[in-house]
Enzyme design. Sequence first.
Site, mmCIF file in Angstrom:
data_model
loop_
_atom_site.group_PDB
_atom_site.id
_atom_site.type_symbol
_atom_site.label_atom_id
_atom_site.label_comp_id
_atom_site.label_asym_id
_atom_site.label_seq_id
_atom_site.Cartn_x
_atom_site.Cartn_y
_atom_site.Cartn_z
ATOM 1 N N LYS A 191 46.114 26.712 49.227
ATOM 2 C CA LYS A 191 46.535 27.393 50.461
ATOM 3 C C LYS A 191 45.640 27.093 51.663
ATOM 4 O O LYS A 191 46.132 26.922 52.771
ATOM 5 C CB LYS A 191 46.594 28.904 50.220
ATOM 6 C CG LYS A 191 47.686 29.261 49.239
ATOM 7 C CD LYS A 191 47.790 30.733 49.006
ATOM 8 C CE LYS A 191 48.920 30.981 48.019
ATOM 9 N NZ LYS A 191 49.226 32.376 47.828
ATOM 10 N N ASP A 205 52.242 35.586 52.787
ATOM 11 C CA ASP A 205 51.544 36.452 51.819
ATOM 12 C C ASP A 205 51.134 37.779 52.460
ATOM 13 O O ASP A 205 51.233 38.834 51.826
ATOM 14 C CB ASP A 205 50.275 35.767 51.287
ATOM 15 C CG ASP A 205 50.584 34.756 50.187
ATOM 16 O OD1 ASP A 205 51.648 34.863 49.548
ATOM 17 O OD2 ASP A 205 49.746 33.855 49.975
HETATM 18 P P1 NAP Z 1 41.929 31.040 45.895
HETATM 19 O O1 NAP Z 1 42.116 30.718 47.326
HETATM 20 O O2 NAP Z 1 41.572 29.975 44.931
HETATM 21 O O3 NAP Z 1 40.819 32.215 45.853
HETATM 22 C C1 NAP Z 1 40.311 32.663 44.636
HETATM 23 C C2 NAP Z 1 39.552 33.960 44.827
HETATM 24 O O4 NAP Z 1 39.203 34.448 43.527
HETATM 25 C C3 NAP Z 1 38.247 33.789 45.600
HETATM 26 O O5 NAP Z 1 37.969 34.965 46.313
HETATM 27 C C4 NAP Z 1 37.240 33.582 44.454
HETATM 28 O O6 NAP Z 1 35.912 33.938 44.801
HETATM 29 C C5 NAP Z 1 37.780 34.556 43.440
HETATM 30 N N1 NAP Z 1 37.350 34.241 42.088
HETATM 31 C C6 NAP Z 1 37.688 33.144 41.359
HETATM 32 N N2 NAP Z 1 37.097 33.213 40.151
HETATM 33 C C7 NAP Z 1 36.386 34.368 40.128
HETATM 34 C C8 NAP Z 1 35.561 34.996 39.150
HETATM 35 N N3 NAP Z 1 35.351 34.439 37.955
HETATM 36 N N4 NAP Z 1 34.990 36.174 39.444
HETATM 37 C C9 NAP Z 1 35.202 36.741 40.667
HETATM 38 N N5 NAP Z 1 35.967 36.205 41.629
HETATM 39 C C10 NAP Z 1 36.560 35.026 41.363
HETATM 40 O O7 NAP Z 1 43.238 31.719 45.281
HETATM 41 P P2 NAP Z 1 44.406 32.507 46.056
HETATM 42 O O8 NAP Z 1 45.480 31.575 46.404
HETATM 43 O O9 NAP Z 1 43.776 33.361 47.100
HETATM 44 O O10 NAP Z 1 44.956 33.436 44.877
HETATM 45 C C11 NAP Z 1 44.194 34.534 44.436
HETATM 46 C C12 NAP Z 1 45.050 35.438 43.552
HETATM 47 O O11 NAP Z 1 46.115 36.001 44.309
HETATM 48 C C13 NAP Z 1 45.682 34.722 42.370
HETATM 49 O O12 NAP Z 1 45.560 35.544 41.243
HETATM 50 C C14 NAP Z 1 47.138 34.597 42.762
HETATM 51 O O13 NAP Z 1 47.987 34.606 41.636
HETATM 52 C C15 NAP Z 1 47.322 35.882 43.564
HETATM 53 N N6 NAP Z 1 48.439 35.792 44.521
HETATM 54 C C16 NAP Z 1 49.582 36.475 44.232
HETATM 55 C C17 NAP Z 1 50.650 36.418 45.101
HETATM 56 C C18 NAP Z 1 51.888 37.176 44.798
HETATM 57 O O14 NAP Z 1 52.917 36.906 45.420
HETATM 58 N N7 NAP Z 1 51.862 38.134 43.880
HETATM 59 C C19 NAP Z 1 50.573 35.682 46.274
HETATM 60 C C20 NAP Z 1 49.380 35.002 46.538
HETATM 61 C C21 NAP Z 1 48.325 35.052 45.645
HETATM 62 P P3 NAP Z 1 34.895 32.847 45.469
HETATM 63 O O15 NAP Z 1 35.206 32.860 46.933
HETATM 64 O O16 NAP Z 1 33.566 33.376 45.132
HETATM 65 O O17 NAP Z 1 35.212 31.525 44.820
#
Ligand code: NAP
Length: 306
Positions: free
Chosen positions: A86, A122
């Site tokens: 994203k 989102d």
């Molecule tokens: P992203 O940009 O890759 O961000 C990942 C986030 O998770 C960052 O804040 C990261 O922290 C954190 N993280 C990753 N591994 C971790 C760990 N082991 N312990 C603590 N924090 C951790 O991903 P994204 O696109 O934002 O997606 C994040 C979540 O939102 C996913 O689960 C996705 O499925 C969900 N989502 C759902 C919808 C929906 O429609 N329901 C829509 C969008 C997203 P750091 O910054 O420290 O790396």
Amino acid sequence: MQQSYTLADLQNWRAVTHEGAPIRLGIFGDPVEHSLSPQMQNAALQACALDIQYARFHLRSDELEEALRLLPSREFIGINLTVPHKTNAAAMMDELDPFASRVGAINTVRIEGDKLIGFNTDGPGFSRAIRQEFSVDLRDLRVLLLGAGGGAGHAIAYQCAAENCERLVLVNRTPEKAEQLAAELKQSFADTRVAGPVARLQAVPWNDQALRQQIANTDLVVNATTLGMKRSDSPVLATTVLEPHLMVYETVYSPPRTSLLASATEAGALSANGLSMLLHQGALAFERWFDREAPLDAMRAAVSSR
Ligand code: NAP
């Protein structure tokens, strides 16, 4: 499950054969197999009698730009983006809509001629999901956001700011990202609306003690980390941090019941998983592609009958 396509497939698109209508929409992710967007968007296309398909593409980060640039010549209408594309994709757009530009992350691309236009549905999708699940508006809530450093976390934080929520606490594994986001949002939270001796906007470290201190002044806890997507993931929060007065929103929807949701139930809190956010961000994406209202009931039926 529908197959996943690759960059090699997009490069040789004419040679790729598949059943049914031509593929003109899709989702790029890594992983992408968990995504329910294909079944939801294909149900929407069918309900609107649009003779095209939405497909899944498994693409690594180093393949993203080439894949995006191939889309106009492959006659795509648009694409969705999921983890981890994203933020990177936002920098590859020819244009960004104003909200996407503020957030710095996109989940939806519309293709106009050779141009790629980026949107973020989102944030508004999350807002609609909270209203649907808990019958409250973001503007009336004190929100604690876990995962403030990611694409979804940014979208949710900027949506909270746009709706002038009562209070926003930002938490992230890498604390510098939450602090940076708090600095970006400072102006939006400049007036002192919140009651009590707490800051309206704060980045706090991720530890049980710091979180417990915040919970008394929190209504809604949101997990926007990727923790929970894999069954082997460690729990996002200890059950003892949660309290019965809370609403807990888990953005993960696959698996449908994560350890955070189990902890919320155990603590006596209200909770919901990310299916409602999936639905509303998807409906808003459909509207960006086709300039028409999305068939929400067909989309909801497609994701709740899984
Ligand atoms: P992203 O940009 O890759 O961000 C990942 C986030 O998770 C960052 O804040 C990261 O922290 C954190 N993280 C990753 N591994 C971790 C760990 N082991 N312990 C603590 N924090 C951790 O991903 P994204 O696109 O934002 O997606 C994040 C979540 O939102 C996913 O689960 C996705 O499925 C969900 N989502 C759902 C919808 C929906 O429609 N329901 C829509 C969008 C997203 P750091 O910054 O420290 O790396």
